[in-house]
Design a protein around this motif. Sequence first.
Motif, short mmCIF file in Angstrom:
data_model
loop_
_atom_site.label_atom_id
_atom_site.label_comp_id
_atom_site.label_asym_id
_atom_site.label_seq_id
_atom_site.Cartn_x
_atom_site.Cartn_y
_atom_site.Cartn_z
N VAL A 24 -11.34 -14.67 -23.45
CA VAL A 24 -11.36 -13.19 -23.43
C VAL A 24 -12.38 -12.69 -22.43
O VAL A 24 -12.11 -11.75 -21.66
CB VAL A 24 -11.67 -12.65 -24.84
CG1 VAL A 24 -11.86 -11.12 -24.80
CG2 VAL A 24 -10.56 -13.01 -25.82
N ILE A 73 -4.93 -15.76 -26.43
CA ILE A 73 -5.45 -14.40 -26.59
C ILE A 73 -4.50 -13.57 -27.45
O ILE A 73 -4.93 -12.78 -28.30
CB ILE A 73 -5.68 -13.75 -25.22
CG1 ILE A 73 -6.84 -14.46 -24.51
CG2 ILE A 73 -5.98 -12.26 -25.37
CD1 ILE A 73 -7.16 -13.92 -23.15
N GLY A 78 -11.41 -3.93 -27.35
CA GLY A 78 -11.71 -5.06 -26.48
C GLY A 78 -13.12 -5.01 -25.94
O GLY A 78 -13.80 -6.05 -25.84
#
Length: 293
Positions: free
Chosen positions: A9, A36, A61
């Motif tokens: 990530v 992911i 995120g």
Amino acid sequence: MELYTMRYVLAVAEHENFSLAAHACHIGQPALSQQIAKLEKQLGVTLFMRNSRGAVLTEAGEEFVRRAREILQRTEALGSEMSLYAGLCRGTLNVGVITSLQCIDFGGMLSALCSTYPEISVNIQQGGTHILLQQLIDRKLDLAFCNKPSGGVPNGIEFQHLGQDRFHVAVPANHPLAGEKKISLARLKNERFIFHQAGQVASELCLNACLKAGFEPNIVCRSSSPTTGLYMVRGGLGVALFPSEEFRGRSLEGVVELELEEDIFKEVGVAYRQDLSSALMEATVQFALNWVK
């Protein structure tokens, strides 16, 4: 949640592209995307907005990346602590450096450090002081060898002094002042200046010194490269202020170094987060302090 998935990530967040991130992580792009996607399903949130040009972090995120950096950094610190109990010093250091560190012989110090602790690896990232300090805050770096900002370091950052260097002025060999050894900064008030990039500590120090001398410098060009700046001086574009170490390391025919009556010093040191410590970081800081004694 696996640590390697966190690293995937972070790689996508850095490159904003799944293919580039996969290449950096030495994994196939489909496998990285699958991991992911599996993580997003597990968390119940979308970490990236995908489009034809790449990937952009969502709000969730951004929070994940911030927490993941902290977890990975603390995991590395834990490994270093356990190495200490085992009588070893091993691990990886992410180190930021500025361009000019000759006054503490950084290259020699790093070589000696790696010889003393052969089990460590070092990732070097170069940048300006303010950028490096921000990367410390963002947990992208463990340590930064940099200048001390004129306004001090940010809250939460520790700065240990290692050395200093004094600024001198570079003038073309045919300049009217080239025959003198030492001049006052005020005598340069009508000159054109080649300056460091805005935001660099060197730029702040030199600008403040000029203002204190009673004038605002006529800046005709800015460059982050001392070598480029010296070539511009030789070409007659203007004069420039550099730490003395730049003249020792980049002697150039056609450029004359003059001392200044004013004391313009840059302070070099090692910076790190106050809330994060590991055996490896502590050993490196102590090694640097001993190196300059």
